[in-house]
Design a protein around this motif. Structure first.
Motif, PDB file in Angstrom:
ATOM      1  N   ASP A 193      48.536  48.189  48.273  1.00 22.22           N
ATOM      2  CA  ASP A 193      48.379  49.289  49.191  1.00 22.22           C
ATOM      3  C   ASP A 193      46.879  48.953  50.005  1.00 22.22           C
ATOM      4  OD1 ASP A 193      48.105  51.722  48.519  1.00 22.22           O
ATOM      5  OD2 ASP A 193      45.999  52.350  47.227  1.00 22.22           O
ATOM      6  N   ASN A 194      47.249  48.095  50.652  1.00 22.41           N
ATOM      7  CA  ASN A 194      46.235  47.510  51.611  1.00 22.41           C
ATOM      8  C   ASN A 194      44.540  46.945  51.279  1.00 22.41           C
ATOM      9  OD1 ASN A 194      48.474  47.748  53.787  1.00 22.41           O
ATOM     10  ND2 ASN A 194      47.540  49.444  54.318  1.00 22.41           N
ATOM     11  N   ILE A 195      44.984  46.692  49.778  1.00 24.09           N
ATOM     12  CA  ILE A 195      43.236  46.049  49.259  1.00 24.09           C
ATOM     13  C   ILE A 195      42.572  44.866  49.259  1.00 24.09           C
ATOM     14  CG2 ILE A 195      42.379  46.026  46.675  1.00 24.09           C
ATOM     15  CD1 ILE A 195      42.217  49.381  47.767  1.00 24.09           C
ATOM     16  N   LEU A 196      41.376  44.838  49.713  1.00 22.97           N
ATOM     17  CA  LEU A 196      40.713  43.469  49.450  1.00 22.97           C
ATOM     18  C   LEU A 196      39.813  44.406  48.074  1.00 22.97           C
ATOM     19  CD1 LEU A 196      38.842  42.219  52.198  1.00 22.97           C
ATOM     20  CD2 LEU A 196      37.161  42.359  50.283  1.00 22.97           C
ATOM     21  N   ARG A 197      40.587  43.028  47.073  1.00 21.86           N
ATOM     22  CA  ARG A 197      39.427  42.856  46.463  1.00 21.86           C
ATOM     23  C   ARG A 197      38.404  41.994  45.838  1.00 21.86           C
ATOM     24  NH1 ARG A 197      43.729  41.060  41.350  1.00 21.86           N
ATOM     25  NH2 ARG A 197      45.116  40.766  43.020  1.00 21.86           N
ATOM     26  N   ILE A 198      36.854  42.944  45.620  1.00 23.52           N
ATOM     27  CA  ILE A 198      35.956  42.218  45.329  1.00 23.52           C
ATOM     28  C   ILE A 198      35.790  41.945  43.537  1.00 23.52           C
ATOM     29  CG2 ILE A 198      33.338  42.572  45.828  1.00 23.52           C
ATOM     30  CD1 ILE A 198      34.082  44.045  48.173  1.00 23.52           C
ATOM     31  N   VAL A 199      35.762  40.822  43.658  1.00 17.60           N
ATOM     32  CA  VAL A 199      35.584  40.694  41.929  1.00 17.60           C
ATOM     33  C   VAL A 199      34.811  39.568  41.765  1.00 17.60           C
ATOM     34  CG1 VAL A 199      37.788  41.761  40.911  1.00 17.60           C
ATOM     35  CG2 VAL A 199      37.797  39.629  41.565  1.00 17.60           C
ATOM     36  N   PRO A 200      33.619  39.469  42.275  1.00 19.46           N
ATOM     37  CA  PRO A 200      32.776  38.300  41.661  1.00 19.46           C
ATOM     38  C   PRO A 200      32.110  38.236  40.946  1.00 19.46           C
ATOM     39  CG  PRO A 200      31.357  40.097  42.283  1.00 19.46           C
ATOM     40  CD  PRO A 200      32.312  40.624  43.038  1.00 19.46           C
ATOM     41  N   PRO A 201      31.698  36.474  40.334  1.00 16.37           N
ATOM     42  CA  PRO A 201      30.931  36.763  39.507  1.00 16.37           C
ATOM     43  C   PRO A 201      30.268  37.770  38.299  1.00 16.37           C
ATOM     44  CG  PRO A 201      30.902  34.211  40.674  1.00 16.37           C
ATOM     45  CD  PRO A 201      31.432  35.402  41.185  1.00 16.37           C
ATOM     46  N   LEU A 202      29.780  37.491  37.495  1.00 16.99           N
ATOM     47  CA  LEU A 202      29.416  38.722  36.940  1.00 16.99           C
ATOM     48  C   LEU A 202      27.623  38.480  37.087  1.00 16.99           C
ATOM     49  CD1 LEU A 202      31.249  39.918  33.941  1.00 16.99           C
ATOM     50  CD2 LEU A 202      31.591  40.420  35.693  1.00 16.99           C
ATOM     51  N   VAL A 203      27.438  37.389  37.050  1.00 16.33           N
ATOM     52  CA  VAL A 203      26.119  37.077  37.685  1.00 16.33           C
ATOM     53  C   VAL A 203      25.357  37.090  38.375  1.00 16.33           C
ATOM     54  CG1 VAL A 203      26.111  35.446  34.984  1.00 16.33           C
ATOM     55  CG2 VAL A 203      27.208  34.675  37.150  1.00 16.33           C
ATOM     56  N   ILE A 204      26.150  37.708  39.451  1.00 16.66           N
ATOM     57  CA  ILE A 204      25.697  37.854  41.084  1.00 16.66           C
ATOM     58  C   ILE A 204      24.164  38.169  40.893  1.00 16.66           C
ATOM     59  CG2 ILE A 204      27.925  37.563  42.527  1.00 16.66           C
ATOM     60  CD1 ILE A 204      27.422  40.658  42.658  1.00 16.66           C
ATOM     61  N   ASP A 205      23.370  37.879  41.806  1.00 20.47           N
ATOM     62  CA  ASP A 205      22.501  39.213  41.830  1.00 20.47           C
ATOM     63  C   ASP A 205      22.165  38.946  43.223  1.00 20.47           C
ATOM     64  OD1 ASP A 205      21.214  36.754  43.692  1.00 20.47           O
ATOM     65  OD2 ASP A 205      19.948  35.752  42.503  1.00 20.47           O
ATOM     66  N   ASP A 206      20.667  40.387  43.328  1.00 22.52           N
ATOM     67  CA  ASP A 206      20.650  40.824  44.448  1.00 22.52           C
ATOM     68  C   ASP A 206      20.889  40.175  46.180  1.00 22.52           C
ATOM     69  OD1 ASP A 206      20.754  43.418  43.586  1.00 22.52           O
ATOM     70  OD2 ASP A 206      17.969  43.273  43.328  1.00 22.52           O
ATOM     71  N   GLY A 207      20.621  38.765  45.940  1.00 17.13           N
ATOM     72  CA  GLY A 207      20.299  37.949  46.818  1.00 17.13           C
ATOM     73  C   GLY A 207      21.947  37.825  47.317  1.00 17.13           C
ATOM     74  N   HIS A 208      22.691  37.992  46.487  1.00 19.30           N
ATOM     75  CA  HIS A 208      24.549  37.666  46.643  1.00 19.30           C
ATOM     76  C   HIS A 208      25.159  38.764  47.123  1.00 19.30           C
ATOM     77  CE1 HIS A 208      23.464  34.280  43.327  1.00 19.30           C
ATOM     78  NE2 HIS A 208      24.388  33.464  44.473  1.00 19.30           N
ATOM     79  N   ILE A 209      24.525  39.809  46.898  1.00 27.32           N
ATOM     80  CA  ILE A 209      25.201  40.788  47.219  1.00 27.32           C
ATOM     81  C   ILE A 209      24.475  40.809  49.203  1.00 27.32           C
ATOM     82  CG2 ILE A 209      24.720  44.105  46.988  1.00 27.32           C
ATOM     83  CD1 ILE A 209      24.532  42.678  44.450  1.00 27.32           C
ATOM     84  N   ASP A 210      23.219  40.849  49.185  1.00 25.64           N
ATOM     85  CA  ASP A 210      23.125  40.768  50.334  1.00 25.64           C
ATOM     86  C   ASP A 210      23.683  39.706  51.337  1.00 25.64           C
ATOM     87  OD1 ASP A 210      21.279  42.786  50.294  1.00 25.64           O
ATOM     88  OD2 ASP A 210      19.640  41.680  49.508  1.00 25.64           O
ATOM     89  N   GLU A 211      23.783  38.794  50.951  1.00 21.55           N
ATOM     90  CA  GLU A 211      24.258  37.839  51.463  1.00 21.55           C
ATOM     91  C   GLU A 211      25.968  37.982  52.077  1.00 21.55           C
ATOM     92  OE1 GLU A 211      24.743  33.572  49.504  1.00 21.55           O
ATOM     93  OE2 GLU A 211      26.624  32.290  51.059  1.00 21.55           O
TER      94      GLU A 211
END
Ligand SMILES: *Cc1c(COP(=O)(O)O)cnc(C)c1O
Length: 397
Positions: A360-378
């Motif tokens: 269904d044309n989806i790009l899945r974003i399934v990061p480690p559950l331990v990400i922090d705000d810095g990883h989100i910004d990156e």
């Protein structure tokens, strides 16, 4: 000979990871990649998590494998922990998600064939589902791409539209054993079942004395910000398949069931040589030490909301490329206007962020559950750069 030593069933890309470092992977060439794929929703604690690697190392030195013919203090402890955390009264451990679904299917059939109505063998499943790659689990999905070349399929499955309660209800007959559903379809495109649908399935099962089974192999173990997704709906299944995040990267799966649902699973009816061995159990205990914690789960929800909010704002800048954001917690789908594979490759190769494509044309974003705000910004920086530099025709393979 032209066949590759690794049976060529995967179209592998050129990125060749050799080491993990928390939420990053390092390739053969030494380059770092932000890992928002997490081995397809597996590496819940990221890579090289000291609690997990320490538990595995200690257990490997102590006792790695014994037969299920012997008593299992390790398995009993993990099973009791899962029983205490969930609707379940009993647990069967497996080595993979597909095996957890296989045990789920067998539990559903045995429920009726031992002490119920032996004619109830048919399991109703939902279009675009993904339940694994064994003969049983491909038969449980309607997806042609999983079937091609592998006929005949296992009989006894009936497919109806996902999230369509009327169709589900109409499919029930004297042969129905129960429903098998992903509360949130993963590979099928991060599609979330509605509250009414899940509640409706529960009522139908109660009314007809048939079983409700959830495939939570992808959406379970904290992925959506509740320990299992059924808690989000406030509706307990009778049987549940778990894996992926359950071992944080070590292969372990589980079939959880209520006492009533497991009435057919008696001595000699099922088994696994490796399932629930002390090494896998130790890995899973280390994952639960982190994930089975309300504060941790609340943080998964908060990170998910933050990432989702940023994505929703961002896609407005590229209306020709992106259509919508969906999902919950850290199981997020970014819907593209066209097939996502080229963009996933561009984001990976040119901007070093890993994601996974889905139906269904989806790009899945399934990061480690331990990400922090810095990883989100990156991630947002890399995604913005990738969107700005993306030229579909040039990137296309
Ligand atoms: C990945 C997955 C499976 C299969 O798990 P394997 O470990 O690959 O066998 C089954 N169901 C769902 C929902 C999955 O996402």
């Amino acid at each position: 000979m032209s066949i590759t030593p690794l049976m060529p069933v995967y179209g592998r890309c050129d990125f060749r990871p050799v080491r993990g470092d928390h939420c990053h992977l390092i390739g053969e060439d030494g380059q770092r990649y932000l890992d928002f794929a997490a081995g397809i929703a597996v590496n819940a604690l990221g890579h090289s998590h000291a609690g997990l690697t320490g538990a595995i190392a200690r257990q490997a030195e102590t006792l790695m494998h014994v037969s299920n013919l012997y008593g299992s203090p390790q398995g009993e402890h993990l099973a009791q922990r899962l029983v205490d955390l969930t609707f379940a009264d009993t647990v069967f451990f497996t080595n993979s998600g597909a095996e957890a679904v296989e045990c789920t299917i067998k539990t559903m059939r045995a429920y009726h064939q031992h002490g119920g109505d032996a004619n109830r063998f048919e399991i109703i499943t939902f279009r675009n589902a993904f339940h694994g790659r064994t003969m049983g689990t491909i038969s449980a999905s309607n997806q042609e791409k999983l079937h091609s070349g592998f006929h005949p399929l296992l009989p006894g499955f009936r497919y109806v539209e996902f999230d369509d309660l009327d169709e589900a209800k109409a499919a029930i007959g004297p042969q129905t054993a129960g429903f098998l559903v992903e509360p949130i379809q993963g590979e099928g495109g991060v599609r979330m079942a509605s509250q009414g649908f899940i509640e409706g399935l529960r009522s139908l099962c109660d009314e007809h004395d048939i079983l409700l089974a959830f495939d939570e192999v992808q959406c379970g173990v904290g992925r959506i910000g509740s320990f299992y997704a059924y808690e989000h709906y406030g509706i307990a299944p009778d049987v549940l398949a778990s894996a992926k995040g359950l071992g944080g990267g070590f292969p372990i799966g589980a079939c959880l069931a209520s006492e009533k649902a497991a009435r057919g699973m008696t001595i000699g009816t099922h088994g696994s040589t490796y399932g629930g061995n002390p090494l896998g159990v130790a890995a899973s205990e280390a994952v639960l030490d982190v994930v089975a914690d309300e504060a941790f789960l609340a943080n998964v929800r908060a990170k998910g909301d933050r990432l989702r909010g940023k994505l929703e704002q961002f896609i407005g800048n590229y209306p020709d490329l992106f259509e919508e954001v969906r999902g919950i917690g850290l199981m997020i789908g970014l819907k593209l206007k066209s097939e996502p594979r080229d963009f996933v490759a561009h984001l990976r190769d040119a901007h070093h962020a890993l994601t996974v494509s889905g139906s269904d044309n989806i790009l899945r974003i399934v990061p480690p559950l331990v990400i922090d705000d810095g990883h989100i910004d990156e991630f947002m920086d890399k995604l913005s750069a990738a969107a700005a530099s993306y030229q579909p025709a040039e990137v296309a393979k």
